[in-house]
Design a protein around this motif. Sequence first.
Motif, PDB file in Angstrom:
ATOM      1  N   VAL A 395      20.666 129.325  34.984  1.00  0.00           N
ATOM      2  CA  VAL A 395      20.721 130.364  36.018  1.00  0.00           C
ATOM      3  C   VAL A 395      19.416 130.381  36.808  1.00  0.00           C
ATOM      4  O   VAL A 395      19.404 130.460  38.047  1.00  0.00           O
ATOM      5  N   GLN A 396      18.299 130.271  36.105  1.00  0.00           N
ATOM      6  CA  GLN A 396      16.997 130.259  36.766  1.00  0.00           C
ATOM      7  C   GLN A 396      16.836 129.000  37.629  1.00  0.00           C
ATOM      8  O   GLN A 396      16.327 129.059  38.759  1.00  0.00           O
ATOM      9  N   GLU A 397      17.287 127.877  37.113  1.00  0.00           N
ATOM     10  CA  GLU A 397      17.186 126.605  37.838  1.00  0.00           C
ATOM     11  C   GLU A 397      17.890 126.669  39.191  1.00  0.00           C
ATOM     12  O   GLU A 397      17.412 126.106  40.185  1.00  0.00           O
ATOM     13  N   PHE A 398      19.022 127.379  39.245  1.00  0.00           N
ATOM     14  CA  PHE A 398      19.809 127.425  40.477  1.00  0.00           C
ATOM     15  C   PHE A 398      19.570 128.699  41.289  1.00  0.00           C
ATOM     16  O   PHE A 398      20.331 129.018  42.193  1.00  0.00           O
ATOM     17  N   GLY A 399      18.489 129.430  40.963  1.00  0.00           N
ATOM     18  CA  GLY A 399      18.102 130.581  41.766  1.00  0.00           C
ATOM     19  C   GLY A 399      18.974 131.800  41.587  1.00  0.00           C
ATOM     20  O   GLY A 399      19.098 132.630  42.491  1.00  0.00           O
ATOM     21  N   GLY A 400      19.590 131.942  40.404  1.00  0.00           N
ATOM     22  CA  GLY A 400      20.483 133.068  40.152  1.00  0.00           C
ATOM     23  C   GLY A 400      19.797 134.220  39.452  1.00  0.00           C
ATOM     24  O   GLY A 400      18.577 134.258  39.308  1.00  0.00           O
ATOM     25  N   ARG A 401      20.607 135.155  39.008  1.00  0.00           N
ATOM     26  CA  ARG A 401      20.104 136.310  38.256  1.00  0.00           C
ATOM     27  C   ARG A 401      21.195 136.799  37.303  1.00  0.00           C
ATOM     28  O   ARG A 401      22.356 136.429  37.440  1.00  0.00           O
ATOM     29  N   ILE A 402      20.793 137.615  36.342  1.00  0.00           N
ATOM     30  CA  ILE A 402      21.754 138.159  35.380  1.00  0.00           C
ATOM     31  C   ILE A 402      21.962 139.647  35.641  1.00  0.00           C
ATOM     32  O   ILE A 402      21.143 140.304  36.281  1.00  0.00           O
ATOM     33  N   TYR A 403      23.070 140.162  35.120  1.00  0.00           N
ATOM     34  CA  TYR A 403      23.451 141.559  35.329  1.00  0.00           C
ATOM     35  C   TYR A 403      22.920 142.400  34.171  1.00  0.00           C
ATOM     36  O   TYR A 403      23.306 142.210  33.022  1.00  0.00           O
ATOM     37  N   LEU A 404      22.018 143.316  34.484  1.00  0.00           N
ATOM     38  CA  LEU A 404      21.364 144.107  33.444  1.00  0.00           C
ATOM     39  C   LEU A 404      22.336 144.973  32.651  1.00  0.00           C
ATOM     40  O   LEU A 404      22.102 145.277  31.480  1.00  0.00           O
ATOM     41  N   THR A 405      23.428 145.391  33.269  1.00  0.00           N
ATOM     42  CA  THR A 405      24.416 146.217  32.569  1.00  0.00           C
ATOM     43  C   THR A 405      25.040 145.471  31.397  1.00  0.00           C
ATOM     44  O   THR A 405      25.473 146.085  30.430  1.00  0.00           O
ATOM     45  N   LYS A 406      25.071 144.157  31.474  1.00  0.00           N
ATOM     46  CA  LYS A 406      25.681 143.355  30.408  1.00  0.00           C
ATOM     47  C   LYS A 406      24.647 142.779  29.443  1.00  0.00           C
ATOM     48  O   LYS A 406      24.983 142.376  28.338  1.00  0.00           O
ATOM     49  N   ASP A 407      23.405 142.744  29.850  1.00  0.00           N
ATOM     50  CA  ASP A 407      22.376 142.005  29.118  1.00  0.00           C
ATOM     51  C   ASP A 407      21.966 142.676  27.809  1.00  0.00           C
ATOM     52  O   ASP A 407      21.748 143.884  27.755  1.00  0.00           O
ATOM     53  N   SER A 408      21.850 141.871  26.759  1.00  0.00           N
ATOM     54  CA  SER A 408      21.232 142.350  25.521  1.00  0.00           C
ATOM     55  C   SER A 408      20.380 141.277  24.852  1.00  0.00           C
ATOM     56  O   SER A 408      19.856 141.485  23.771  1.00  0.00           O
ATOM     57  N   MET A 409      20.243 140.108  25.519  1.00  0.00           N
ATOM     58  CA  MET A 409      19.505 139.000  24.899  1.00  0.00           C
ATOM     59  C   MET A 409      18.578 138.252  25.842  1.00  0.00           C
ATOM     60  O   MET A 409      17.666 137.557  25.392  1.00  0.00           O
ATOM     61  N   SER A 410      18.774 138.328  27.151  1.00  0.00           N
ATOM     62  CA  SER A 410      18.131 137.405  28.075  1.00  0.00           C
ATOM     63  C   SER A 410      16.648 137.688  28.267  1.00  0.00           C
ATOM     64  O   SER A 410      16.147 138.751  27.924  1.00  0.00           O
ATOM     65  N   LYS A 411      15.970 136.726  28.868  1.00  0.00           N
ATOM     66  CA  LYS A 411      14.523 136.799  29.063  1.00  0.00           C
ATOM     67  C   LYS A 411      14.170 137.500  30.367  1.00  0.00           C
ATOM     68  O   LYS A 411      14.954 137.582  31.296  1.00  0.00           O
ATOM     69  N   SER A 412      12.933 137.936  30.466  1.00  0.00           N
ATOM     70  CA  SER A 412      12.495 138.786  31.574  1.00  0.00           C
ATOM     71  C   SER A 412      12.495 138.086  32.917  1.00  0.00           C
ATOM     72  O   SER A 412      12.629 138.716  33.957  1.00  0.00           O
ATOM     73  N   SER A 413      12.338 136.776  32.947  1.00  0.00           N
ATOM     74  CA  SER A 413      12.219 136.065  34.222  1.00  0.00           C
ATOM     75  C   SER A 413      13.456 136.227  35.095  1.00  0.00           C
ATOM     76  O   SER A 413      13.404 136.042  36.303  1.00  0.00           O
ATOM     77  N   LEU A 414      14.589 136.570  34.477  1.00  0.00           N
ATOM     78  CA  LEU A 414      15.833 136.729  35.226  1.00  0.00           C
ATOM     79  C   LEU A 414      16.077 138.168  35.645  1.00  0.00           C
ATOM     80  O   LEU A 414      17.071 138.473  36.278  1.00  0.00           O
ATOM     81  N   THR A 415      15.193 139.063  35.304  1.00  0.00           N
ATOM     82  CA  THR A 415      15.436 140.487  35.564  1.00  0.00           C
ATOM     83  C   THR A 415      14.391 141.092  36.493  1.00  0.00           C
ATOM     84  O   THR A 415      14.291 142.307  36.621  1.00  0.00           O
ATOM     85  N   ASP A 416      13.626 140.250  37.160  1.00  0.00           N
ATOM     86  CA  ASP A 416      12.508 140.746  37.965  1.00  0.00           C
ATOM     87  C   ASP A 416      12.921 141.416  39.265  1.00  0.00           C
ATOM     88  O   ASP A 416      12.074 141.899  40.008  1.00  0.00           O
ATOM     89  N   TYR A 417      14.219 141.429  39.560  1.00  0.00           N
ATOM     90  CA  TYR A 417      14.636 142.127  40.771  1.00  0.00           C
ATOM     91  C   TYR A 417      14.625 143.640  40.596  1.00  0.00           C
ATOM     92  O   TYR A 417      14.789 144.387  41.553  1.00  0.00           O
TER      93      TYR A 417
END
Length: 438
Positions: A395-417
Amino acid sequence: MKPNFIQKVTNWGNFPIVEKEMKSEDSFRKIKEFVQNHNEIIARGNGRCYGDASLGESIFSTKKLNKFISFDRLNGIIECESGVLLSDVLEISVPQGYFLYVTPGTKFISVGGAIASDVHGKNHHSEGCFSEYVIDFKLMTENGDIIICSKEENSEKFYATIGGMGLTGIILSARFKLKNIETAYIRQESIKAENLDEIFRLFDESESWTYTVAWIDCLQKGKDIGRSILMRGEHAFAHELPQKFSKNPLRLKKKFSPTVPFYFPGFVLNALTVKLFNLLYYKKQTKKELKNIIDYETYFYPLDAINDWNKIYGKSGFIQYQMVIPKENGKEGMKKILETIANSGNGSFLAVLKLFGKNNSEAYNSFPIEGYTLALDFKVNSKLKKLVEQLDQTVQEFGGRIYLTKDSMSKSSLTDYLRNVESSKFVSLQHKRILNNK
């Protein structure tokens, strides 16, 4: 001094499970006392998010804030307390010829949760997020003050709270707009796609449709990768209904809702059973294209028809992983994600692909960006952490992001928005986990 209300708390994924203080009040005065007497607080609605975003050291449940304040039937404007569920809104609005502008895949979330997560639906490409139809809301800040937030008044708090995951305060009530409908039914077309190339082409061809969503078989490889079924829909007009629906076009017959009575044993869900389910689901539609009229509950909320369906994943629970990949990288990014999942053996039989449009909202904490979003359910097991790390990297490689409402494991670099939500008082377990990863 009253004893603490310590209890086991978890959200819909049954992961993680924590023992924390949770309190619910319907008096603004008592809520203020709760806020002033605690150092770390997070609000929680109906607990239907999947991760740890609404879990904290002290949890304020909005379940008792469940009253409607007004319904302007002429203009389609609802005002209600934040603990009112979308199912409650639909129950009173649909018979009056109104529907939610934006709804997620379950109607059992609270209005406050819909704002804090800025939920999206099958129509983001055409109608945006829930927040675009919010007029204003009342917010209790960390010192117990109640302020009205709108695009014109306290606008900084308004935009920070939308998608802010409860970190700006407790939403007490809200006003939002509804859309006109003629019937409680959807005109649907289901089209089978043999692979990723075809489903992306179908999404492009369907951009004029209000609602589009695809179920995708995430365990296919090679030429079949991305095998899926696109379901596109429009609110049906009265003249389009078959005779059996036309007598009461805005009212649905009550249906029997089965209940999953116990947690399934851990061995039931595995790569083989998920692969079999996906095969049967794809083969169930025998024609390439199918057109029909279905009720809105079947189209928008298929899983809500089964009570306690989360127990299917067993006592260990499950996570939902949802990401968005920018449109220009969509096909390449999704292909790599699907290949990673297929190779891991951690299949998901609830894999949903949607198209996001341009984000015209000023709500900078809102999750969607123009592109493709994929949501997948994974049973919690020993291999899952490694898979999530691999997906995060892609996801990071392709410039994406994750949905915080669903997240319980992911790293901080994807949540900086997530911006402008820092508070000394409103803190979730997710927020602490992210900060600790930095």
